[in-house]
Structures are given as C-alpha cells and as structure tokens.
Design an enzyme around this catalytic site. Structure first.
Site, mmCIF file in Angstrom:
data_model
loop_
_atom_site.group_PDB
_atom_site.id
_atom_site.type_symbol
_atom_site.label_atom_id
_atom_site.label_comp_id
_atom_site.label_asym_id
_atom_site.label_seq_id
_atom_site.Cartn_x
_atom_site.Cartn_y
_atom_site.Cartn_z
ATOM 1 N N GLY A 1 0.789 -1.211 0.000
ATOM 2 C CA GLY A 1 0.000 0.000 0.000
ATOM 3 C C GLY A 1 0.830 1.274 0.000
ATOM 4 C CB THR A 2 3.942 2.270 1.751
ATOM 5 O OG1 THR A 2 3.406 2.142 3.080
ATOM 6 C CG2 THR A 2 4.906 3.443 1.716
ATOM 7 C CG ASN B 1 -4.854 4.292 9.302
ATOM 8 O OD1 ASN B 1 -5.214 5.312 8.716
ATOM 9 N ND2 ASN B 1 -3.845 4.277 10.149
ATOM 10 C CD GLN C 1 -7.053 -0.217 7.470
ATOM 11 O OE1 GLN C 1 -7.871 -0.960 7.954
ATOM 12 N NE2 GLN C 1 -5.751 -0.347 7.700
ATOM 13 C CG HIS D 1 -0.581 -6.816 4.913
ATOM 14 N ND1 HIS D 1 -0.542 -6.436 6.233
ATOM 15 C CD2 HIS D 1 -0.206 -5.731 4.211
ATOM 16 C CE1 HIS D 1 -0.146 -5.186 6.326
ATOM 17 N NE2 HIS D 1 0.066 -4.726 5.113
ATOM 18 C CB THR E 1 11.589 -9.661 -11.404
ATOM 19 O OG1 THR E 1 12.649 -9.404 -12.328
ATOM 20 C CG2 THR E 1 11.032 -11.054 -11.636
ATOM 21 C CB CYS F 1 3.675 2.479 14.606
ATOM 22 S SG CYS F 1 4.973 1.560 15.443
#
Length: 399
Positions: A81-82, A169, A197, A219, A255, A341
C-alpha cells in the site's frame, strides 16, 4: 467492569489477534495458491517456464480486476500500500507538472490520511513546490466537502491531484468518497483513493468511482505481506517513480512476485465472495466488544457510523495507550494504540488531533480490530482481562 482473576485469563500460550487493521492473518485460499506458485519462473522470460509464470501473473491480474471493477491492464502490482499510495499521489502530480513546463500546482488532501499519503504530499511540497490544501474534517474525522469547495473557490495554482482515503485506518470511519471525487472534478483534478483499509470489506467498483488511481494492500484482507496494487485508469497520466525494465505498463519496473500475486488474487476472491457474511459476523462481534468496553468508566469512543465493521477505537482516561497494549500482549491479545508507528515508536495520533481530541485523551488510545477469522473466543478473551488491564494501566500512571 470488574477486575478479572488470573484463573479467567487466556491459557498460557493462547493468542487472540485483534489487530486486523494492521495485518490480517493469511487466508488458507491464499496460502494454497502461493505454495502452488512458489516454483514459478521469471514471468519476463520468453521460454516455457517464463510463459507459465506469466500466465499465473496475468490470471491473478484478471481476477483482481474483476473483483475491483477494473480492467486487467489497469492493475499495477506494487510492493504494498505504501508504494501504491506514493505512485498514486506523486505520479499524477509529476506528470501534470511536466506537461505544464515544470510549473508547480495544488494538492488537496485531508488531515486524517495514512502516513504513506501524508509524507508523499509533504515530499511534493518540499521538493516540487506543491501548494497543499487540507480538507476540513468534523469531529468524526470525516471530510466536510462543502467547506472544502469554499476553500478551493479562490484563485490557486492548477490542481494537479486530490487524494482521500476510503476508510480510516485508526477509527474505521468511511469517507464520503463520491462527494470528494465530484468536488475534484470541478477543478479538473485526478483523484487518488487510498482504499487499503476498505478493500475486502466494502464493495469496490473502480470505474464507477471516477477515481484516477486507487491503492490496495493484500495483507489487509488476508493476502500475503509485501504485495499490493495500484489501479490506474487507462487514461490517467502517471509518471513512474523508479527506472528499470518497464514492467507493469512502464509504471513499476522490476520482476514481479508471481506467488504473492497469486496469493493476493486468491485472498481477494475469498474476501469478495464472503463479504456480506463476514461483515455481519464481524459487526456482531464488534458490537459485543464495544458494549463491554463501554462498561468501563472513563472510556471515550472514537469510532462512529458509518464505519468499517471490525473497528473499535477508544480512549481510556487515565491510562497510557502503550501500557494498555503491552498488558494486553502479556495476556495473549494483540492490539494497537491506533497511532502512527515508525520503527516501533508510537507517536501521538494526528487523526485524533484532527478530530479535535485533546492530547491527554489521545494518549489513552486503544484500537481493537476484528476480521475474517475473528471468533467469539477472541472477544471473550478481551472482555475477560480488560477491566484488570485498565486498572493496572491506570495504576502505572501517565508518563
């Protein structure tokens, strides 16, 4: 809620995961697809092994596109996501800036975005002269689109990109994303949506949104870590951020991880097929958890509807959030403060600050989030120890 004796705490070694907003456990469907694809070759190779790997990759791309209302060519695999958020914000700005002969422009964002967005916008301001407008939000953290329209009415540099998250989030708040995109259209600005999210928990139709780009992270819905995707509309103008072999429509060289892509597609298929059933089950557990949390004196609830079904975000007066999550961890429960965080160091929540929550209340933040594999036993475990946990955290005092 009364304190709980050690005899009623979770058995030694038992763990209960209530931090799905950070990462959701791998779905068995994803695990199976990943194992099957682990031996795949390099999909960029022209020989038989490469062609077989390419088929796995393209099948995954087609599956993800179908579940998100996109065309396969619009699915660009990223590391998560970042990266997707950075490409989705910085890429359109740089493309528009280049077309304007290098002239800087305006970026519209919100004060409650994930750090991936906030820092991408800050980078544009610091290194490319972007003028940043922050959307006002109400006490629930939702954008006030009409006030934003007023802010954007005056003369300003050309609007190069707007960005807004679909769901928060920390609090789980769902934004009026359609209204935001409509407002951006008045200024001819492409919109990037951080849907990290939301995907897997809310129905997503990329084409119907009108967004130019949209970020996903596997994830968060039971796929593997280390892979995500940026949906990029066919006609969107995006400058790549890294140079290389020109894979992924030239927007993300490198790749690709074939096994991870297969796992992401399998997880999204499973999440999409079970979405309504999981939503009802998770919301029922969330309601019982929230009712138990509210029984504790001095609790302030930050999650309000409309919100994702699994979020419970509160502040516990007189207790440090760090103390709460460490004590819960010792009791076998994974939870979070909900604050940003970085490198394992918790910081004050910019989301709560934007909502008008005072610093003292913000320090007691606790986020409990449920997901696809959550059970009544997970909620029971939290409620069994929470009263004692709060009492001990309060006794430890505020740092």
């Amino acid at each position: 809620m009364s304190s709980t004796s050690p005899a009623t705490r979770p058995a030694a070694g038992a763990r209960h995961h209530l931090d799905h907003a950070a990462t959701s456990p791998l779905r068995p469907e994803a695990r199976d697809e990943m194992v099957a694809a682990l031996g795949a070759g390099n999909p960029n190779s022209q020989y038989a092994e490469g062609r077989a790997a390419r088929k796995i990759l393209e099948d995954a791309r087609e599956s993800i596109a179908a579940d998100l209302g996109a065309e396969p060519i619009e699915v660009i695999f990223t590391s998560g996501g970042t990266e997707a958020d950075n490409l989705g914000v910085r890429g359109p700005y740089l493309a528009s800036m280049k077309e304007a002969g290098g002239a800087p422009g305006t970026v519209v964002t919100t004060p409650v975005e994930h750090d991936a967005i906030r820092k991408a916008v800050a980078h544009l301001a610091a290194h490319h002269g972007a003028h940043v407008i922050e959307t006002p939000v109400d006490a629930s953290g939702r954008v006030l689109v009409e006030r934003l329209r007023e802010l954007c009415d005056g003369p300003a540099a050309p609007h190069r990109v707007w960005t807004c998250q679909w769901a928060n989030n920390e609090t789980g708040a769902i934004q009026p994303i359609g209204e935001f995109i409509a407002a951006a259209g008045d200024h001819g600005a492409p919109v990037h949506v951080d849907a990290v999210q939301a995907i897997g928990h809310l129905p997503i139709d990329f084409h119907a949104t009108g967004a130019a780009t949209l970020a996903a992270s596997a994830h968060k819905f039971g796929g593997p870590r280390g892979i995500g995707a940026l949906l990029v509309r066919r006609d969107a103008r995006v400058t790549p951020l890294n140079a290389g072999g020109g894979q992924e429509r030239g927007l993300r060289s490198g790749t690709p991880d074939v096994a991870a892509a297969a796992g992401m597609a399998a997880a999204l298929r499973a999440a999409t097929a079970a979405m309504e059933e999981e939503r009802r089950a998770v919301a029922k557990l969330r309601d019982r958890l929230l009712a138990g949390v509210k029984d504790i004196d001095g609790v302030v609830v930050h999650t309000t509807e409309p919100a994702l079904p699994g979020h419970v975000h509160v502040s516990v007066g007189g207790a440090e959030g760090d103390s709460l999550i460490m004590l819960l961890d010792a009791a076998g429960i994974s939870a979070a403060t909900g604050s940003a965080c970085a490198a394992g160091v918790n910081r004050a929540s910019h989301v709560l600050a934007a909502m008008g929550v005072d610093a003292a209340t913000s320090r007691g933040a606790l986020r409990l989030t449920l997901g696809w594999d959550s059970t009544a036993a997970d909620v029971d475990a939290v409620l069994a120890v929470l009263g004692d946990t709060v009492a001990r955290a309060r006794a430890a005092g505020m740092a």
